[in-house]
Design an enzyme around this catalytic site. Structure first.
Site, PDB file in Angstrom:
ATOM      1  CE  LYS A   1      -3.332   2.511   2.975  1.00 21.67           C
ATOM      2  NZ  LYS A   1      -4.246   2.424   4.129  1.00 21.67           N
TER       3      LYS A   1
ATOM      4  CG  ASP B   1      -5.661   7.675   4.787  1.00 24.29           C
ATOM      5  OD1 ASP B   1      -6.573   8.316   4.223  1.00 24.29           O
ATOM      6  OD2 ASP B   1      -5.865   6.632   5.455  1.00 24.29           O
TER       7      ASP B   1
ATOM      8  CE  LYS C   1      -6.629   8.520   8.440  1.00 26.62           C
ATOM      9  NZ  LYS C   1      -7.283   7.279   8.890  1.00 26.62           N
TER      10      LYS C   1
ATOM     11  CG  ASP D   1      -2.022   4.984   5.017  1.00 24.80           C
ATOM     12  OD1 ASP D   1      -1.836   3.917   5.623  1.00 24.80           O
ATOM     13  OD2 ASP D   1      -3.122   5.315   4.548  1.00 24.80           O
TER      14      ASP D   1
ATOM     15  CG  ASP E   1      -9.968   7.127   6.863  1.00 25.20           C
ATOM     16  OD1 ASP E   1      -8.912   7.130   6.200  1.00 25.20           O
ATOM     17  OD2 ASP E   1     -10.011   7.296   8.102  1.00 25.20           O
TER      18      ASP E   1
ATOM     19  CD  GLU F   1      -6.832   5.103   2.495  1.00 20.50           C
ATOM     20  OE1 GLU F   1      -7.819   5.210   3.248  1.00 20.50           O
ATOM     21  OE2 GLU F   1      -5.703   4.813   2.924  1.00 20.50           O
TER      22      GLU F   1
ATOM     23  NE  ARG G   1     -10.938  -1.423   3.651  1.00 17.32           N
ATOM     24  CZ  ARG G   1     -11.522  -1.613   4.833  1.00 17.32           C
ATOM     25  NH1 ARG G   1     -12.647  -2.277   4.913  1.00 17.32           N
ATOM     26  NH2 ARG G   1     -10.969  -1.164   5.940  1.00 17.32           N
TER      27      ARG G   1
HETATM   28  N1  BES Z   1      -4.420   4.279   6.945  1.00 19.93           N
HETATM   29  C1  BES Z   1      -5.498   3.896   7.746  1.00 19.93           C
HETATM   30  C2  BES Z   1      -5.156   2.828   8.771  1.00 19.93           C
HETATM   31  C3  BES Z   1      -4.145   3.179   9.830  1.00 19.93           C
HETATM   32  C4  BES Z   1      -4.578   3.588  11.077  1.00 19.93           C
HETATM   33  C5  BES Z   1      -2.800   3.058   9.600  1.00 19.93           C
HETATM   34  C6  BES Z   1      -3.654   3.891  12.060  1.00 19.93           C
HETATM   35  C7  BES Z   1      -1.875   3.347  10.577  1.00 19.93           C
HETATM   36  C8  BES Z   1      -2.299   3.772  11.816  1.00 19.93           C
HETATM   37  C9  BES Z   1      -6.646   3.362   6.880  1.00 19.93           C
HETATM   38  O1  BES Z   1      -6.708   3.825   5.584  1.00 19.93           O
HETATM   39  C10 BES Z   1      -7.893   3.740   7.568  1.00 19.93           C
HETATM   40  O2  BES Z   1      -8.165   4.901   7.659  1.00 19.93           O
HETATM   41  N2  BES Z   1      -8.621   2.752   8.060  1.00 19.93           N
HETATM   42  C11 BES Z   1      -9.834   2.972   8.753  1.00 19.93           C
HETATM   43  C12 BES Z   1     -10.854   2.106   8.107  1.00 19.93           C
HETATM   44  C13 BES Z   1     -12.224   2.373   8.584  1.00 19.93           C
HETATM   45  C14 BES Z   1     -12.774   3.622   7.935  1.00 19.93           C
HETATM   46  C15 BES Z   1     -13.034   1.169   8.241  1.00 19.93           C
HETATM   47  C16 BES Z   1      -9.643   2.575  10.190  1.00 19.93           C
HETATM   48  O3  BES Z   1      -9.037   1.541  10.452  1.00 19.93           O
HETATM   49  O4  BES Z   1     -10.089   3.309  11.065  1.00 19.93           O
HETATM   50 ZN    ZN Z   2      -4.903   4.524   4.779  1.00 21.68          ZN
HETATM   51 ZN    ZN Z   3      -7.822   5.667   5.393  1.00 19.88          ZN
END
Ligand code: BES
Ligand code: ZN
Ligand code: ZN
Length: 497
Positions: free
Chosen positions: A262, A267, A274, A286, A345, A347, A349
């Site tokens: 990734k 992000d 966020k 990210d 968010d 994104e 996947r």
């Molecule tokens: N990049 C984040 C995941 C992340 C969180 C990486 C903390 C490193 C530290 C990812 O894109 C994300 O935002 N995931 C969300 C998904 C949710 C919206 C289902 C998450 O895990 O909160």
């Molecule tokens: Zn992310």
């Molecule tokens: Zn995200």
């Protein structure tokens, strides 16, 4: 950094300090360490027995030998194997030792490879090398005044009969560290510098150096090829996306492993931005999954193992704007499946799914391993030391678990629980990128699973847990850790045997 192996008579060893590893609770000083001990009238064992030096994990003390020995300082690095399944106590102790000596302006350090119960000498030497080289890592590019204290020479000391083996292990440790350091370098770059375009250029340049084939898909190629999910995530940003595709070929008779990482260079969460600042601060990292795969390919190019490795790194910035993709949008993926966007968010996947489909379409991959900072849920349940592990093939998963132990990057199993599959189903498209809240680590795995072709053995590593570190630590340093590089390298080397 100059790296040497020394297996001759200790009388000929020249260094500012020689480091002896000592296990907590063990007074016995053996082999080469004991030679030094005897030469200074048993002073080292006296010190250990006196309990002034307790050999706790990461403790480090050194003393001057004055005219009693030809090396002016002797260091004692404590380590504690406790219930440890990995050699991390050794990596960590080596890092602490060289960092302390560097702070004292010592330029040349010799380390005596210890004997560790349950581990072979080459593994231990490799771990000492990794610990020292990774611990010394600093990201100083943007400091007006870089640190003047530099340690420029490391010597690994072993028995005469072990010279060949030690040389090979040290070289391997050195190459591995170069991959981890590269992953940290790109991970620590701020997102205003490491845009998808610049990231792709770095990948191309580094692959050129080690003779690995690399093509970069630009924004037009991405649209033309129909990588609709990557395009959709990127469209809110002024920075155009890229996808770097690498291939290292060992020969037709060997299996092919596909790696996908990734590469979200920042992000923000997208139009569903966020909510809290602390979460946003680390989001320049990210792209740690892509950084890890880059590091691995850099090592592969140098080691040239007997296994084919192909890789795809989708790169984009996830930003809110009038052009952003939005909740409710339906995007058409490279695989042809339509995807309803529930959350912008989620994104990672999306871009991963397209890159995975692309790699499987273009290459005959037997194994597919994807690496991503995918979910906060994995940070909460597995972090900060364990990698979230998902997959569809028990033998591949077992190999990955073992590689994790070897690498000091252990894994935690997550199920691809079929009962939750309906959470990634949509009424209006083939798939949905999220269900509302709930088990979001598992649903991210279930989402990716839909983009794995029939017969491909697949594993998903969620490194959101180990990709970033806030404290300085020992061999894993502040900021980008380069996490995943050592695990994947061990996996590939194991498969190439
Ligand atoms: N990049 C984040 C995941 C992340 C969180 C990486 C903390 C490193 C530290 C990812 O894109 C994300 O935002 N995931 C969300 C998904 C949710 C919206 C289902 C998450 O895990 O909160
Ligand atoms: Zn992310
Ligand atoms: Zn995200």
């Amino acid at each position: 950094m100059k790296i040497e192996v020394f297996c001759e008579d200790l009388a000929g060893l020249k260094a500012g300090a020689v480091v002896i590893f000592n296990e907590k609770g063990k007074v016995a000083i053996r082999g080469l360490a004991n030679e030094i001990n005897r030469a200074i009238d048993g002073k080292i064992s006296d010190l250990i027995e006196s309990e002034e030096f307790d050999s706790a994990q990461d403790s480090f003390d050194y003393f001057f030998t004055f005219d009693k020995y030809h090396i002016p300082r002797i260091g004692l690095a404590g380590y504690d194997m406790k219930e440890e399944a990995t050699l991390n106590p050794i990596r960590s102790a080596a890092a602490r030792a060289v960092k302390t000596l560097r702070a004292k302006k010592i330029k040349k350090v010799a380390l005596i490879v210890p004997t560790v119960k349950g581990w072979e000498m080459p593994d231990v030497s490799r771990a000492v090398m990794e610990g020292a080289l990774l611990g010394l890592y600093r990201f100083e590019k943007y400091l007006s005044e870089s640190n003047k204290k530099k340690l420029s020479s490391l010597i690994l000391v072993g028995e005469g009969k072990d010279k060949r083996t030690l040389e090979k292990a040290v070289l391997l440790g050195e190459m591995e560290s170069s991959g981890v350091r590269l992953a940290r370098d790109v991970g620590n770059e701020p997102s205003n510098v490491l845009t998808p375009v610049n990231f792709a250029n770095i990948v191309r340049k580094m692959m050129n150096k080690v003779n690995v084939n690399c093509d970069v898909l630009d924004h037009n190629d991405i649209k033309k090829e129909g990588l609709g999910l990557l395009q959709g995530v990127a469209q809110g940003s002024d920075e155009p996306p890229r996808m770097a595709v690498m291939s290292y070929k060992a020969g037709k008779k060997y299996p092919t492993v596909g790696l996908v990482g990734k590469g979200i260079t920042f992000d923000s969460g997208g139009i569903v931005i966020k909510p809290d600042y602390s979460g946003l601060f680390d989001m320049k990292r990210d792209m740690a999954g892509a950084a890890a795969v880059l590091g691995v390919m850099y090592i592969v190019g140098q080691l040239r193992p007997k296994i084919n490795v192909v890789a795809a790194l989708p790169m984009a910035e996830n930003m809110p704007s009038g052009k952003s993709f939005k909740p409710g949008d339906i995007l058409i993926s490279y695989s042809g499946k339509s995807v309803e966007i529930f959350h912008t968010d989620a994104e990672g996947r999306l871009i991963m799914a397209d890159a995975m489909s692309y790699l499987q379409e273009k290459y005959p991959v037997d194994y597919l391993v994807d690496v991503a900072t995918l979910t906060g849920a994995v940070v909460r349940t597995a972090g900060p030391s364990l990698v979230g592990l998902f997959g569809n093939d028990s033998r591949l998963l077992e190999r990955i678990r073992k590689s994790g132990v070897q690498a000091g990057e252990e894994t935690m199993d997550f199920p691809l629980y079929p009962g939750y599959k309906k959470r990634v189903k949509s009424h209006f498209a083939d798939v949905k990128n999220l269900s509302y809240k709930g088990p979001s680590a598992i649903t991210s795995g279930l989402f990716l699973e839909q983009f794995v072709n029939e017969g491909v053995k697949w594993a998903h590593l969620d490194i959101a847990s180990i990709g970033t570190q806030t404290g300085e630590g020992t061999y894993r340093t502040r900021g980008a850790t380069g996490g995943g590089v050592l695990l994947l390298t061990n996996l590939l080397l194991g498969m190439a045997k």
